[in-house]
Motif scaffolding. Structure first.
Motif, PDB file in Angstrom:
ATOM      1  N   ALA A 223       0.838  -1.202   0.000  1.00  0.00           N
ATOM      2  CA  ALA A 223       0.000   0.000   0.000  1.00  0.00           C
ATOM      3  C   ALA A 223       0.872   1.251   0.000  1.00  0.00           C
ATOM      4  N   ARG A 227       0.846   3.944  -3.121  1.00  0.00           N
ATOM      5  CA  ARG A 227       0.172   5.207  -2.830  1.00  0.00           C
ATOM      6  C   ARG A 227       1.130   6.385  -2.633  1.00  0.00           C
ATOM      7  N   HIS A 228       2.346   6.115  -2.182  1.00  0.00           N
ATOM      8  CA  HIS A 228       3.269   7.210  -1.917  1.00  0.00           C
ATOM      9  C   HIS A 228       3.718   7.828  -3.240  1.00  0.00           C
ATOM     10  N   ARG A 229       3.705   9.156  -3.294  1.00  0.00           N
ATOM     11  CA  ARG A 229       4.002   9.836  -4.563  1.00  0.00           C
ATOM     12  C   ARG A 229       5.398   9.544  -5.080  1.00  0.00           C
ATOM     13  N   ARG A 232       4.814   5.550  -6.449  1.00  0.00           N
ATOM     14  CA  ARG A 232       3.732   5.101  -7.324  1.00  0.00           C
ATOM     15  C   ARG A 232       4.069   5.301  -8.800  1.00  0.00           C
TER      16      ARG A 232
END
Length: 468
Positions: A223, A227-229, A232
């Motif tokens: 996750a 989700r982390h910029r 991702r």
């Protein structure tokens, strides 16, 4: 070829000095060190809570775990090749390669888990061959029939840990690992003992919980990556089923020697424990105490070793000879520096340290405590070489150099260390001290070879991919 090669446009000058490299390595390594300690705590919590079920359950669970772990460690060594490969790709700024390496890492994890699962499930048959108590073998099988499924998520965790480590995102690894310790302990409390209305499943419950704990850790890391910029953009799961056979083969080419190297060292200490078993109960107890202390100290150079793989791999990927030199020797200095301190502690405070494990007020414990203190003194001596060999091996992994180091490790551990342990322990009648002397000699032999290989990396052609 000398280490100081004048940089050109093709081989850029190192981007920073020694102090910057020191800070970068330390910042990368300290969460990994604590995460390794937390991982040990996860395993320790299993042992402690199995002990609450009684001696038979503890013995069966310990036997099952000791059977499963070598298979897991080998597979973890293989998929751990994701770390040097992604670090090199990062250094080369090849985003597409990073995505493909991680994807093939997941492929390798699934394949290895599927291949090892039917082998591990033969635990009862194997235990019957080696003469284990049938009742213990049956209870061990209860645990392993479920716990073996942890191979799938646990190897996936290793893939993501390797990927995140190569980008210095080690704090999330620490947080997730600590979370895993909490989930594991609470899950055992529920399912092993039937608390809060849950069924009392004992060892089966422990097996379910270790699987669920690794699923939790895999889901949490995945996750974060999705989700982390920062991560991702790699789209690590996009076109997941698309093969990249050259990278898949490269991962096994680098990773299989890594896995076999881990097995060689684990096997050496397992063999030493078997030799101790021929000497008596006090020797085995003292050996376990000294080994636990040495293993805890070993977490620091192990974390620094992972940092060395990443830092050396990044410099190698960006074609930076000077960066490779600084990354390797900085990790080496930090690792051996810490081990020098731990060696001094073992030598000066060994008799006090061992009393943490056994009550010195009980007369029956005094012989085991005296033996443990003597073993710990020798462990202090080999702390330096143990730290040196693990950091050197990981630095070489950053250069994708794993096959020759594997052969060095197998030769040093099994053809130097183990024979010396047997001769000193039984022929010269040094008993447990002789066995620990053999361990120290084996580690020292491997350390000299690996450190020498890293020092001679230019002459040996390990940097030939870096253009002059």
């Amino acid at each position: 070829m000398s280490e100081n090669v004048a940089p050109t446009a093709s081989a850029p000058r190192s981007l920073h000095g020694w102090s910057t490299e020191f800070r970068a390595t330390f910042t990368l390594a300290w969460p990994l060190v604590i995460a390794q300690v937390a991982q040990n705590a996860l395993q320790a919590s299993d042992v402690i809570m199995m002990g609450w079920l009684g001696p038979e359950a503890l013995a069966a669970g310990a036997l099952a775990s000791s059977f499963l772990m070598p298979f897991f460690l080998f597979a973890a060594g293989v998929v751990g090749a994701v770390a040097p490969l992604t670090a090199q790709a990062r250094g080369a700024r090849d985003i597409k390669a990073i995505r493909r390496i991680v994807r093939q890492g997941f492929w390798a994890a699934i394949l290895l888990a599927a291949l090892l699962l039917p082998v591990v499930l033969q635990i009862r048959t194997v235990f019957s061959w080696i003469g284990q108590d049938p009742a213990l073998a049956a209870r061990a099988e209860e645990y392993i029939q479920i716990a073996v499924l942890m191979l799938f998520p646990a190897l996936g965790v290793i893939v993501l840990r390797s990927f995140l480590s190569s980008f210095e995102a080690t704090r999330v690894i620490l947080v997730v690992t600590i979370g895993g310790v909490v989930v594991n302990a609470f899950g055992n409390y529920l399912l092993m003992f039937g608390n809060f209305g849950m069924p009392r499943l004992e060892l089966r419950g422990a097996g379910i919980v270790i699987v669920l704990t690794n699923i939790f850790m895999l889901a949490a890391m995945l996750a974060y990556v999705l989700r982390h910029r920062r991560f991702r953009r790699f789209n690590v799961l996009i076109r997941f089923w698309k093969p990249d056979w050259p990278r898949f083969r490269e991962l096994f080419h680098i990773g299989v020697p890594m896995g076999l190297t881990v097995l060689a060292e684990v096997g050496l200490f397992t063999a030493a424990t078997m030799l101790m078993g021929r000497l008596g109960t006090d020797e085995v107890a003292a050996h376990a105490i000294a080994l636990q202390c040495a293993s805890l100290a070993f977490m620091v150079p192990l974390g620094l070793g992972v940092a060395a793989t990443v830092r050396v791999g990044i410099a190698y990927g960006r074609q930076d000879r000077e960066g490779v030199r600084k990354a390797g020797w900085t990790s080496f200095a930090l690792g051996t520096g810490f081990m020098a301190v731990s060696a001094l502690c073992f030598l000066l405070f060994g008799p006090a340290i061992v009393t943490i494990f056994l009550d010195p007020g009980v007369p029956e414990n005094r012989h085991a405590l005296a033996l443990a203190a003597s073993f710990l003194a020798i462990a202090g001596i080999f702390q330096l070489v143990d730290g040196a060999q693990v950091v050197a091996a990981h630095s070489l992994r950053g250069l994708s150099d794993t096959k020759i180091p594997m052969l060095m490790a197998i030769f040093g551990y099994w053809l130097v260390g183990l024979p010396i342990a047997y001769v000193m322990g039984f022929v010269f009648d040094w008993r447990g001290v002789g066995i620990w002397t053999g361990l120290a000699c084996g580690l020292a032999f491997v350390a000299v070879l690996l450190v020498g290989r890293f020092a001679m990396r230019e002459r040996l052609g390990l940097l030939d991919r870096i253009r002059l």
